[in-house]
Design a protein around this motif. Structure first.
Motif, short mmCIF file in Angstrom:
data_model
loop_
_atom_site.label_atom_id
_atom_site.label_comp_id
_atom_site.label_asym_id
_atom_site.label_seq_id
_atom_site.Cartn_x
_atom_site.Cartn_y
_atom_site.Cartn_z
N ASN A 1 -36.44 10.11 37.48
CA ASN A 1 -35.94 8.42 36.62
C ASN A 1 -35.17 8.41 37.85
O ASN A 1 -34.00 8.98 37.17
N VAL A 52 -35.65 11.28 27.24
CA VAL A 52 -35.69 10.83 26.42
C VAL A 52 -37.29 10.36 26.13
O VAL A 52 -37.92 10.25 25.43
N GLU A 53 -37.77 10.77 27.23
CA GLU A 53 -39.41 10.88 27.36
C GLU A 53 -39.94 11.76 26.57
O GLU A 53 -41.24 11.36 26.17
N ARG A 69 -41.28 4.83 19.69
CA ARG A 69 -42.75 5.23 20.40
C ARG A 69 -43.61 6.07 20.50
O ARG A 69 -44.25 6.85 20.62
N TRP A 70 -42.45 7.02 20.14
CA TRP A 70 -42.67 8.27 20.28
C TRP A 70 -42.34 8.89 19.71
O TRP A 70 -40.66 8.67 19.22
N SER A 71 -42.45 10.91 18.98
CA SER A 71 -41.37 11.76 18.10
C SER A 71 -40.16 12.29 19.00
O SER A 71 -41.11 12.30 19.77
N ARG A 99 -41.31 19.08 26.56
CA ARG A 99 -42.49 20.01 27.27
C ARG A 99 -41.64 20.34 28.50
O ARG A 99 -40.82 19.82 29.44
N PRO A 144 -36.54 10.39 15.70
CA PRO A 144 -37.70 9.64 16.68
C PRO A 144 -37.46 8.27 17.59
O PRO A 144 -36.04 6.95 17.29
N HIS A 145 -37.72 8.37 18.72
CA HIS A 145 -38.20 6.98 19.30
C HIS A 145 -39.10 5.98 18.94
O HIS A 145 -39.44 6.31 17.65
N TRP A 192 -39.55 15.42 27.95
CA TRP A 192 -39.88 16.52 28.49
C TRP A 192 -38.53 16.68 28.88
O TRP A 192 -37.51 16.15 28.37
#
Lengths: 268, 231
Positions: A28, A86-87, A224-226, A231, A221-222, A89
Motif C-alpha cells: 500500500n 489495518v486491512e 467495516r471489519w473485525s 492473515r 474493530p474497524h 493481513w
C-alpha cells in the motif's frame, strides 16, 4: 545494506520472515496507485538521490539532512518486525536502520515538542498516484513524542539486507511495529516537532475509521471489519483459519506503558 | 424463455433495416440463433472462474490469494449484473431480438458468481464460522448490503425455469424479476461502501456510470412511451 543484529528489546520476533517477493509486490503506497500491485509497477520513477530531509519546528537544531549523512548518523541495525496492516493481513520483515530517537535527539526538541509530524514526498512527476484525489497530499503522519522516542520506533533505510526498494518507501521510512502499517510513513522529506496533535492523512480522510493512535488492537474493530484476526501473507493457507491478532501486535511488553490508563476504544 | 423466444422473429422483422446493414445484422442474428451460441456462451461464462481456479493452484493470485479470490468473484458478479441488464437495451437498440435467448443463462451465472463470492468470503475470510459470519452481517453495513443483494437474487434464480414462468404467470414473473434493478443498485452500494474507507471510488464510479445508463435507458423509454398518451 549491512546491519548488526539489534540489541533493542523486542527487535527480533520469532516469526518466519515473509518472502522478499511478497514483501516487495504487495504494497500500500497510494502515491503510486491504490492497487497493491501498483507500487511495484510504478515506483521505479521515484528518484531517491539526491534526497534531503528537513527537520523543523519546536527544536533547538532545525536543519536539512542529506540522505548520505542520515545513513551514517548511527550504526545500522537489523531488526525483524511484524507488520500488521489495518486491512487484516500481516507480514514479518527484516528491516535495516536505527531507532528514530537517534535522529530526533540530534535536533534537540524543546519542551513544546509534544508531537512529531512526518511528511512524505508528493511529487506528481515521480508519483502517478498523487494525481488522484484519494488522499489529501502530501501524506502526513504523526506520533506523540514519547512514541517517537521509543527505541522500537525505527527509521528504516533497508530491508532484507538491501537498500529499501522504492515501492517500500525508499530512501527512508518509519517502521512502527505496534501500530497499523499506514502509520509508518514512507519516503519521508520532512520531520516537524509540533505542540498540537497532527492531523494524519488517513484520519483526515475518514476520522471514524483511522484514529491518530491506530495501535494494533484486536478488541477494537474497524467500522467495516473485525481486527481480531489476520492473515499472514505467504504463510497462512487459503483455507486455514486466520491467526489471532495480538494486542499491540505482540509488542505489549515493550510499548504498553506508553498507553497506561488510556481508554484505547476512545483513542483508537 | 418460451415467452421471450416467441416474440423474437416478429420483433426483428418489424424493425426497419437500413440498406447494407440488413445482411450484417441478419448474419449476427443467425449466429445468435445457432445451436452453438448457448454452449459457447456457457464456456465464456466459465472462463473467469476457470482462470481464478487455475490462478489459485498455480499461485498466480499474488501475495494474498484469498483476498484476490473474494474480490474478483465480486467483480465478476457486478459485471454479470451489468451484462444481464444490458441485454434488453442492446436488443432494442440493435434489433437483435435473439439476444434475449441468453438472458437466463447470464442471470444464472451471475447468481453463481454471487454465491461463490459469498462462499469465498464465508470460508476464506471467516473460516466458515457461522457465528462470526452472522455477527459480521449484522454489524457491518457493507456486508449486510452484499448479503441482502444475494438473498434477493435467490428467488430470481429459483424461478428461472420455464415452469416457474407458467406457474407464476408471465406478468407476476416479470414483476418479480424486476427486482434485479434494486439488486444491482444494492450490489453497487456494497462495492462503494467497501471502498469508502479508502476513498477509492474510481472503480465503483465506472460501474455507477454503466448502471445509471442501463437503468436510465429504461426510465427514459418508459417516460417516452407514456408521452403520446399524455399529449
Amino acid at each position: 545494506l549491512p546491519g548488526a543484529r539489534s540489541a533493542v528489546a523486542g527487535a527480533f520476533v520469532m516469526d518466519r520472515p515473509t518472502s522478499y517477493a511478497d514483501a516487495t509486490s504487495y504494497n500500500n503506497f497510494y502515491e503510486f496507485g491504490t492497487d497493491k500491485a501498483d507500487p511495484t509497477e510504478h515506483a521505479h520513477t521515484l528518484k531517491t538521490r539526491p534526497w534531503t530531509v528537513s527537520i523543523e519546528g519546536e527544536c533547538g537544531r532545525p536543519g536539512r539532512f542529506d540522505i548520505e549523512a542520515l545513513l551514517k548518523l548511527a550504526p545500522m541495525e537489523e531488526r525483524l518486525y511484524r507488520l500488521r496492516c489495518v486491512e487484516g493481513w500481516s507480514m514479518v520483515i527484516p528491516w535495516t536502520g536505527y531507532s528514530l530517537a537517534e535522529l530526533l535527539k540530534q535536533a534537540q526538541p524543546t519542551s513544546k515538542a509534544k508531537y512529531v509530524e512526518f511528511t512524505s514526498l508528493a511529487d506528481r512527476s515521480q508519483m502517478p498516484g498523487v494525481r488522484s484525489g484519494v488522499l489529501d497530499w502530501p501524506y502526513v503522519e504523526g506520533l506523540r513524542i514519547d512514541e517517537a522516542m521509543h527505541p522500537l520506533a525505527m527509521l528504516v533505510f533497508g530491508m532484507y539486507g538491501e537498500m529499501l526498494p522504492n515501492q517500500n518507501g525508499a530512501p527512508l521510512r518509519l517502521a512502527l511495529p505496534w501500530k497499523y502499517g499506514f502509520k509508518s510513513a514512507k519516503s519521508i522529506v520532512k520531520i516537524r516537532f509540533v505542540e498540537k496533535e497532527p492531523m494524519s492523512s488517513w484520519t483526515k480522510a475518514a476520522q471514524q475509521e483511522y484514529g491518530f493512535y491506530s495501535n494494533v488492537n484486536p478488541s477494537v474493530p474497524h467500522p467495516r471489519w473485525s481486527q481480531a484476526a489476520e492473515r499472514r501473507i505467504g504463510e497462512d493457507g487459503l483455507f486455514s483459519k486466520k491467526r489471532p491478532t495480538l494486542m499491540f501486535n505482540g509488542y505489549e511488553a515493550q510499548v504498553g506503558q506508553l498507553y497506561a490508563g488510556m481508554d484505547l476504544k476512545r483513542f483508537y | 424463455m418460451k415467452l421471450l423466444l416467441s416474440t423474437a422473429p416478429q420483433a426483428s422483422a418489424s424493425l426497419p433495416a437500413p440498406s447494407g446493414g440488413r445482411t450484417a445484422r441478419g448474419l449476427v442474428q443467425a449466429a445468435l440463433l445457432s445451436r452453438a451460441a448457448k454452449p459457447l456462451l456457457f464456456i465464456a461464462c466459465l472462463l473467469p472462474l476457470a482462470w481464478l481456479v487455475y490462478g489459485a493452484f498455480a499461485n498466480q493470485l499474488g501475495a494474498n490469494p484469498a483476498e484476490a479470490l473474494i474480490r474478483r468473484l465480486g467483480d465478476w458478479t457486478l459485471r454479470g449484473l451489468m451484462i444481464a441488464l444490458a441485454i434488453t437495451p442492446l436488443r432494442e437498440l440493435s434489433g437483435l431480438a435473439a439476444l434475449a435467448r441468453f438472458r437466463r443463462m447470464l442471470g444464472l451465472f451471475t447468481f453463481s458468481y454471487a454465491s461463490l463470492h459469498l462462499l469465498a468470503y464465508g470460508w476464506l475470510d471467516m473460516g466458515l464460522d457461522f457465528g462470526d459470519i452472522g455477527r459480521d452481517i449484522a454489524k457491518r453495513p457493507f456486508i449486510l448490503m452484499g448479503f441482502t443483494a444475494w438473498l434477493l437474487l435467490l428467488p430470481l434464480a429459483a424461478t428461472s425455469f420455464n415452469r416457474a414462468i407458467r406457474l407464476l404467470g408471465a406478468k407476476r414473473w416479470q414483476a418479480l424479476h424486476k427486482a434485479v434493478y434494486a439488486i444491482s443498485v444494492i450490489a453497487l452500494m456494497h462495492f462503494i461502501w467497501m471502498r469508502a474507507g479508502k476513498h477509492n471510488f474510481a472503480e465503483p464510479a465506472v460501474y455507477g456510470v454503466i448502471l445509471a445508463a442501463l437503468l436510465g435507458w429504461r426510465v427514459y423509454r418508459r417516460l417516452r412511451g407514456k408521452k403520446p398518451r399524455l399529449g
